[in-house]
Design a protein around this motif. Sequence first.
Motif, mmCIF file in Angstrom:
data_model
loop_
_atom_site.group_PDB
_atom_site.id
_atom_site.type_symbol
_atom_site.label_atom_id
_atom_site.label_comp_id
_atom_site.label_asym_id
_atom_site.label_seq_id
_atom_site.Cartn_x
_atom_site.Cartn_y
_atom_site.Cartn_z
ATOM 1 N N GLY A 95 2.868 -3.962 -18.185
ATOM 2 C CA GLY A 95 3.785 -5.119 -18.280
ATOM 3 C C GLY A 95 5.227 -4.682 -18.103
ATOM 4 N N PHE A 96 5.456 -3.692 -18.802
ATOM 5 C CA PHE A 96 7.045 -3.386 -18.627
ATOM 6 C C PHE A 96 7.420 -3.179 -17.130
ATOM 7 N N ARG A 97 6.627 -2.488 -16.369
ATOM 8 C CA ARG A 97 7.039 -2.338 -15.166
ATOM 9 C C ARG A 97 6.826 -3.496 -14.142
ATOM 10 N N ILE A 98 6.261 -4.558 -14.574
ATOM 11 C CA ILE A 98 6.268 -5.835 -14.031
ATOM 12 C C ILE A 98 7.693 -6.188 -14.109
ATOM 13 N N ASN A 99 7.943 -6.337 -15.451
ATOM 14 C CA ASN A 99 9.339 -6.854 -15.863
ATOM 15 C C ASN A 99 10.332 -6.244 -15.338
ATOM 16 N N MET A 151 6.587 -3.241 -5.841
ATOM 17 C CA MET A 151 6.024 -2.471 -7.018
ATOM 18 C C MET A 151 5.431 -3.353 -7.826
ATOM 19 N N VAL A 152 5.860 -4.615 -8.104
ATOM 20 C CA VAL A 152 5.044 -5.762 -8.910
ATOM 21 C C VAL A 152 3.611 -5.772 -8.326
ATOM 22 N N TRP A 153 3.385 -5.824 -7.056
ATOM 23 C CA TRP A 153 2.064 -6.001 -6.396
ATOM 24 C C TRP A 153 1.237 -4.940 -6.495
ATOM 25 N N SER A 154 1.818 -3.830 -6.669
ATOM 26 C CA SER A 154 1.160 -2.506 -6.759
ATOM 27 C C SER A 154 0.581 -2.413 -8.423
ATOM 28 N N VAL A 155 1.448 -2.734 -9.243
ATOM 29 C CA VAL A 155 0.993 -2.926 -10.616
ATOM 30 C C VAL A 155 -0.128 -3.886 -10.721
ATOM 31 N N ILE A 156 -0.160 -5.036 -10.048
ATOM 32 C CA ILE A 156 -1.413 -6.064 -10.129
ATOM 33 C C ILE A 156 -2.605 -5.363 -9.507
ATOM 34 N N VAL A 157 -2.321 -4.672 -8.548
ATOM 35 C CA VAL A 157 -3.358 -3.941 -7.891
ATOM 36 C C VAL A 157 -4.101 -3.087 -8.948
ATOM 37 N N LEU A 201 1.974 7.029 -7.240
ATOM 38 C CA LEU A 201 0.662 7.164 -8.028
ATOM 39 C C LEU A 201 0.966 7.711 -9.433
ATOM 40 N N PRO A 202 2.082 8.653 -9.506
ATOM 41 C CA PRO A 202 2.141 9.212 -10.833
ATOM 42 C C PRO A 202 2.751 8.268 -11.757
ATOM 43 N N THR A 203 3.844 7.262 -11.336
ATOM 44 C CA THR A 203 4.455 6.399 -12.331
ATOM 45 C C THR A 203 3.268 5.362 -12.704
ATOM 46 N N LEU A 204 2.431 4.853 -11.728
ATOM 47 C CA LEU A 204 1.297 3.733 -12.187
ATOM 48 C C LEU A 204 0.323 4.531 -12.837
ATOM 49 N N TRP A 205 0.002 5.885 -12.776
ATOM 50 C CA TRP A 205 -1.011 6.288 -13.603
ATOM 51 C C TRP A 205 -0.559 6.598 -14.989
ATOM 52 N N ALA A 206 0.691 6.651 -15.115
ATOM 53 C CA ALA A 206 1.340 6.748 -16.432
ATOM 54 C C ALA A 206 1.313 5.441 -17.314
ATOM 55 N N ASP A 207 1.685 4.266 -16.383
ATOM 56 C CA ASP A 207 1.442 2.888 -16.802
ATOM 57 C C ASP A 207 0.036 2.590 -17.149
ATOM 58 N N PHE A 208 -0.786 2.995 -16.360
ATOM 59 C CA PHE A 208 -2.292 2.702 -16.664
ATOM 60 C C PHE A 208 -2.694 3.371 -17.918
ATOM 61 N N VAL A 209 -2.273 4.852 -18.048
ATOM 62 C CA VAL A 209 -2.615 5.244 -19.407
ATOM 63 C C VAL A 209 -2.155 4.468 -20.656
ATOM 64 N N GLN A 210 -0.732 4.076 -20.455
ATOM 65 C CA GLN A 210 -0.131 3.420 -21.633
ATOM 66 C C GLN A 210 -0.923 2.064 -21.854
ATOM 67 N N THR A 211 -0.886 1.386 -20.871
ATOM 68 C CA THR A 211 -1.438 0.104 -21.292
ATOM 69 C C THR A 211 -2.810 0.068 -21.249
ATOM 70 N N ALA A 271 0.728 -1.121 -0.033
ATOM 71 C CA ALA A 271 0.002 -0.019 0.149
ATOM 72 C C ALA A 271 0.878 1.171 0.143
ATOM 73 N N GLY A 272 1.974 1.357 0.862
ATOM 74 C CA GLY A 272 2.854 2.582 1.036
ATOM 75 C C GLY A 272 3.534 2.583 -0.472
ATOM 76 N N THR A 273 3.848 1.526 -1.365
ATOM 77 C CA THR A 273 4.541 1.536 -2.458
ATOM 78 C C THR A 273 3.539 2.439 -3.445
ATOM 79 N N PHE A 274 2.223 1.679 -3.201
ATOM 80 C CA PHE A 274 1.433 2.253 -4.243
ATOM 81 C C PHE A 274 1.039 3.534 -4.238
ATOM 82 N N THR A 275 0.683 3.965 -2.929
ATOM 83 C CA THR A 275 0.456 5.630 -2.822
ATOM 84 C C THR A 275 1.781 6.141 -2.979
ATOM 85 N N GLY A 276 2.813 5.914 -2.835
ATOM 86 C CA GLY A 276 3.983 6.456 -3.028
ATOM 87 C C GLY A 276 4.446 6.941 -4.641
#
Lengths: 333, 324
Positions: free
Chosen positions: A284-288, A298-304, A128-138, A121-126
């Motif tokens: 997918g890139f972030r997971i790898n 971070m992998v778990w955050s991407v899976i979330v 957010l901008p990276t994960l949002w960019a990944d979300f938009v891309q994928t 949860a900490g990684t996820f909230t920390g």
Amino acid sequence: MHWVCQEREFFWLGGLSVRRFREAMGTTISAMVFLPLFVLIALIALARAEADGGMAILWVVLFAYIGWQFVDALAGWAEAPGVARLVAPFALGAVVLVGWEVIVRALDVPSVILPPPSQIAGTFTGNLPTLWADFVQTILKGAMSGYVIGCLLALGVAILVDRYDFLRRGLLPVGNFMAALPIVGTAPILVMWFGFDWQSKAAVVVVMVFFPMLVNIVAGLADTSAMQRDLMRTYSASYWQTLRTLRLPAALPFVFNGLKVSATLALIGAIVAEFFGSPTVGLGFRINASLGQLALDMVWSVIVVAAVAGSLLYGVLTVLERWLTFWHPSQRR
Amino acid sequence: MSARSGNRFGRAVLPVLAVVATLLAVWYVAVVPMNVKEVLTQAEREGAVVVPPSAAERRDAGRWSLVFTNPHLLGSSWSMDRARLPAPHQVAQELWASTWVEETTGRRGIVRSGSFSNRSLVYHGGVTLGATVLGFVIGSMLGVLLAVGIVYNRAMDLSVMPWAIISQTIPIVALAPMIIVVLYSVGLSGLVAKAAISAYLSFFPVAVGMVKGLRSPDAMQLDLLRTYSAGKAQSFWKLRLPASVPYLFASLKIAIAASLVGAIVGELPVQRGGLGARMLGGSYYGQTEQIWAALIVAAVMAAGLVWFIGWIERRTLKAMGAQP
């Protein structure tokens, strides 16, 4: 060691008395007693995880047991039968999350094997901008554009198949065959053709969703009775009028079934295609990349993110379905 | 009889053949524009005069316009090495070379070395098949057990069932690389790790389908068993389980396809053989024929596995006395 046995005996006896307590108190009161107990044990387990070490697992077992009793008591609550249906999944979610957190912390599992939910949860909230960019891309660029194109393409081909019987008898067996194949294997080829950016991911998604959609739409278009079609003929309705006013609406339950199946396929296609090459953004890139650094949180955050995207898409489709096919028996309450 | 079979041929087989032939024809035609740039570069190297003479101009030109300005140079389109799109017969040749030829004449083939060559698709297909089947068996057995639990335990139904349905909507294949890496770091690798992913992917479809199947007997049938004073176990073995068989097989077909996808994706992070490893290797080194050949083996395997489940289904339903 002797003490462990006593502890086990204690829990066994506890189980007996819990049952007797519920029988004596009735549903409402036992549910009201179990809820605070449930929360209390969760807090104790979390607080004592490090101190108790391996024994903390017993707290988790007790917690799960109380959760089960709580849900079971709620299920028998005659006054509000819907409450259990609403609360039970959250109770199980709480049991899994608290159990995971306590066991990982108690047994000191290294976070390169399984990070505790709090760290995720900490990684996820920390991030957010990276994960949002990944979300938009994928999801938005790759999966959604491919999903829309693939579904429209399937609709077009389905109408062709419907008009020409020869195509129906030729394309449908091929489509049924293709729908069962591991189409995700075309990802390396399509990545080679369309480059590393989202266009290749959209292409994979198009190929993945096309066949299930085709099979479902064709089945849906066939789902009108001869009587209904004859009625349209007595109105001297043309093919397109019949299609628009009778057969496409009648096909909608099948279409939504296909849309739901393909929604998951679209996300799978977009993520797996990134394993074969991607720009430096995307789920997918972030997971790898995170796996390479053993940053499992971070992998778990991407899976979330992927899970939330999948459930959101499914939820939107369900709402749309309820709105558009309100007349269908499966939607009646 | 012959008239009927002739009719069946015209109605069922001919259209499929026509569609497949059309697809192959489209493929052969598509090979030309897909490979035109590489073909022209090669022709220029051999001394031919190419119409836009500079490579930079050709890079920016459309594929079809290059085809129409250099029609006489396109003869090698269908025999390019490492083509962007290899022609069907090239894929067939690669398939033949990496199965029969490799095994019978290769240095590491089964004829000379006594074990399948690690460069042949027979070996890699076998690696994937093993993981697929093992994972499928474990996953579907667990799925059936969970379904029985859900049907007979109210609390489990209320709490587990929503999660089982939600799990169908999320791309759980995204977990695959992590499961592989984590299991690898605790010492489990290869077959077990891939089977874990396959099991995970085939678990939920079977559980959801089986719950539907076990609940399919209607109230009248359940009441009838109650009038016989049948117990829970009897009504399970004599009514619920037989009634669930069609649902079970429908979901087993979905599960085995998912299981194969899981095994292939599971082979991507750790390159230790298997069709997924062949595909990724092919995409690293631009060996497109290798990707296509692996893809075709995967397709044949999927079709064979689904057909096999269907065959068992027909046998089972027949043995149970279902009308065809």
